[in-house]
Design an enzyme around this catalytic site. Structure first.
Site, PDB file in Angstrom:
ATOM      1  N   ARG A  35       0.821  -1.213   0.000  1.00 31.62           N
ATOM      2  CA  ARG A  35       0.000   0.000   0.000  1.00 31.62           C
ATOM      3  C   ARG A  35       0.855   1.264   0.000  1.00 31.62           C
ATOM      4  NH1 ARG A  35      -5.008  -2.113   3.753  1.00 31.62           N
ATOM      5  NH2 ARG A  35      -6.196  -2.845   1.961  1.00 31.62           N
ATOM      6  N   LYS A 211     -20.025 -15.352   3.794  1.00 30.05           N
ATOM      7  CA  LYS A 211     -21.419 -15.074   4.149  1.00 30.05           C
ATOM      8  C   LYS A 211     -22.240 -14.439   3.036  1.00 30.05           C
ATOM      9  CE  LYS A 211     -21.370 -13.952   9.066  1.00 30.05           C
ATOM     10  NZ  LYS A 211     -21.278 -12.712   9.865  1.00 30.05           N
ATOM     11  N   GLY A 359     -10.642  -8.505  -0.645  1.00 26.67           N
ATOM     12  CA  GLY A 359      -9.327  -8.675  -0.031  1.00 26.67           C
ATOM     13  C   GLY A 359      -8.832 -10.108  -0.086  1.00 26.67           C
ATOM     14  N   GLY A 382     -13.878  -3.633   0.210  1.00 27.00           N
ATOM     15  CA  GLY A 382     -15.163  -3.030   0.561  1.00 27.00           C
ATOM     16  C   GLY A 382     -15.559  -1.914  -0.392  1.00 27.00           C
TER      17      GLY A 382
HETATM   18  P1  ADP Z   1     -13.297 -11.355   0.088  1.00 31.85           P
HETATM   19  O1  ADP Z   1     -12.365 -10.839   1.153  1.00 31.85           O
HETATM   20  O2  ADP Z   1     -12.601 -11.650  -1.197  1.00 31.85           O
HETATM   21  O3  ADP Z   1     -14.502 -10.466  -0.088  1.00 31.85           O
HETATM   22  P2  ADP Z   1     -14.671 -13.084   1.946  1.00 31.85           P
HETATM   23  O4  ADP Z   1     -14.061 -12.332   3.076  1.00 31.85           O
HETATM   24  O5  ADP Z   1     -16.115 -12.943   1.713  1.00 31.85           O
HETATM   25  O6  ADP Z   1     -13.869 -12.779   0.587  1.00 31.85           O
HETATM   26  O7  ADP Z   1     -14.439 -14.660   2.159  1.00 31.85           O
HETATM   27  C1  ADP Z   1     -13.177 -15.234   2.260  1.00 31.85           C
HETATM   28  C2  ADP Z   1     -13.182 -16.393   3.204  1.00 31.85           C
HETATM   29  O8  ADP Z   1     -14.199 -17.336   2.897  1.00 31.85           O
HETATM   30  C3  ADP Z   1     -11.888 -17.158   3.119  1.00 31.85           C
HETATM   31  O9  ADP Z   1     -11.185 -17.005   4.338  1.00 31.85           O
HETATM   32  C4  ADP Z   1     -12.305 -18.597   2.896  1.00 31.85           C
HETATM   33  O10 ADP Z   1     -11.565 -19.530   3.668  1.00 31.85           O
HETATM   34  C5  ADP Z   1     -13.740 -18.592   3.314  1.00 31.85           C
HETATM   35  N1  ADP Z   1     -14.490 -19.707   2.709  1.00 31.85           N
HETATM   36  C6  ADP Z   1     -14.666 -19.960   1.405  1.00 31.85           C
HETATM   37  N2  ADP Z   1     -15.352 -21.132   1.234  1.00 31.85           N
HETATM   38  C7  ADP Z   1     -15.590 -21.604   2.467  1.00 31.85           C
HETATM   39  C8  ADP Z   1     -16.249 -22.778   2.968  1.00 31.85           C
HETATM   40  N3  ADP Z   1     -16.784 -23.672   2.158  1.00 31.85           N
HETATM   41  N4  ADP Z   1     -16.304 -22.940   4.317  1.00 31.85           N
HETATM   42  C9  ADP Z   1     -15.752 -22.023   5.140  1.00 31.85           C
HETATM   43  N5  ADP Z   1     -15.131 -20.909   4.731  1.00 31.85           N
HETATM   44  C10 ADP Z   1     -15.044 -20.699   3.420  1.00 31.85           C
HETATM   45 MG    MG Z   2     -12.559 -10.845   3.326  1.00 35.29          MG
END
Ligand code: ADP
Ligand code: MG
Length: 401
Positions: A35, A211, A359, A382
């Protein structure tokens, strides 16, 4: 919108730059300086123009509602001073650091700057008024600048004193307010997944991660813009429950099942047909590939081989791709295959525009060796999601326009 490269008459002028120096660090040791590196072009441009550069950024969280000793602890943990040292090394010139975030000491530090010198202020979140966009604080900070540059894309979705209050005031006073190189690249790239022309279709979104509830607004918005929305990650199990399937011990959100059902009825959503499951999240000793219902005692950890193939085929038709959220628990080698498959499918596209916003998705692409293959990897998870949700609008950028 004014760009930093088009700003004029900056010699001897104090220019406040809101940067994103929210770097991972522990005990003053910075583990990833990406960054800081990303902010260099804008800072160098201003130095080159003879400006007196005043840098502001937040670092970590300071919860002012906590007891005073807790707040002190958080401040100590999120001290910006080591960033000034690292920035100095990267810039090849010393960077002054001001430990005060208000008052005479700060005023004097800014007044003592010479043309082409750089000052970094302590963490903006040391101030209670920062996150509230407190008018008094904004006024005091704005008085330190003759111009303002927004280069913190990762904070552009927040209307805080340093991201919104300052430029609002300076703009009102007829001063130059602009976006920096980093924000310019983000805006230009993300614009291409927000307003997609006919030639950009098929537009495929890949959504995963943990989620559904975190992503409701973005799912809504992408369903309007995209031809197909591919779902993976733990999010898929909420959709599976909505379709009456059994998901064993997989994480799912009961309160989002109705929503998932409605979304599925748009006909644009593609769901996994198989899964890699494990008997335990922490210590998986039994890992299997399952089609259809997931049995009790097992939980889904990744999309299965058939799903990978279907998803890769869908992605192969795309002209535009937006990806947010890993397909599985990519942090562990046994469960990276799903995320590798979508990365690979994106990497193989020719004449397509591919964007990662998120992220964990960005770190997955980096870890798995695909980062360079994407057209754009956003620096603000975000912020990039909010930009899609709000049809290209973000408070910290709209205020500059
Ligand atoms: P981003 O940061 O790209 O927006 P998120 O924060 O929504 O992504 O989600 C990332 C997390 O989701 C990762 O740490 C990953 O391990 C978790 N994840 C993905 N698939 C599963 C699963 N089937 N069960 C539990 N965790 C999961
Ligand atoms: Mg995340």
């Amino acid at each position: 919108m004014l760009l930093v490269k088009d700003m004029k008459d900056l010699k001897g002028k104090r220019v406040i730059v809101r940067v994103d120096f929210n770097v991972p660090q522990k005990g003053g040791v910075i583990s990833d300086d990406n960054r800081i590196v990303a902010a260099l072009p804008t800072i160098r441009e201003l130095i080159g123009k003879g400006a007196r550069v005043v840098l502001m950024s937040h670092l970590g969280k300071v919860k002012h509602k906590e007891a005073p000793e807790v707040v002190e602890e958080q401040k100590k943990k999120n001290n910006m001073a080591p960033v000034a040292v690292r920035l100095g090394e990267l810039l090849g010139q010393p960077v002054k650091f001001c430990p005060a975030t208000r008052g005479e000491e700060l005023k004097e530090a800014v007044a003592n700057l010479k043309d082409g010198e750089v000052l970094l202020m302590q963490n903006t979140r040391y101030e209670k008024g920062e996150e509230k966009n407190d008018p008094e604080l904004s006024k005091e900070w704005a008085s330190l600048g003759d111009a303002f540059v927004m280069d913190a894309f990762g904070s552009a979705h927040r209307a805080h004193a340093s991201t919104y209050g300052i430029p609002e005031i300076l703009k009102g006073e007829g001063k130059q307010v602009a976006i920096g190189y980093l924000v310019e690249k983000e805006v230009v790239s993300l614009e291409k997944v927000v307003n997609v022309p006919a030639s950009g279709h098929p537009y495929v979104a890949i959504l995963g991660g943990f989620k559904v509830s975190d992503k409701i607004k973005v799912i809504d918005s992408l369903l309007k813009k995209c031809d197909k929305v591919i779902i993976g990650g733990a999010m898929a199990y909420t959709f599976a429950v909505a379709l009456g399937k059994k998901v064993g011990n997989s994480p799912f959100e009961a309160d989002q099942v109705e929503y998932a059902k409605r979304m599925y009825e748009t006909g644009k959503i593609l769901l996994p047909v198989d899964a890699v499951v494990a008997n335990d999240f922490e210590n998986p000793t039994d890992i299997r590939t399952i089609e259809g219902d997931i049995p009790e005692g097992f939980q889904g950890m990744d999309i299965g081989p058939k799903t990978r193939e279907i998803y890769a085929k869908e992605i192969s038709k795309a002209k535009t791709v937006f990806w947010n959220g890993p397909m599985g628990v990519f942090e562990r080698d046994e469960f990276t295959a799903g995320t590798v498959a979508v990365c690979k499918a994106c990497a193989e596209l020719k004449d397509a525009f591919t964007v990662i916003g998120g992220g964990d998705s960005a770190s997955a692409a980096k870890k798995l060796g695909f980062k360079e293959k994407f057209s754009h990897v956003s620096t603000g998870g975000g912020a990039s999601l909010e930009m899609i949700e709000n049809d290209g609008h973000l408070p910290g950028i709209d205020v500059i326009k």
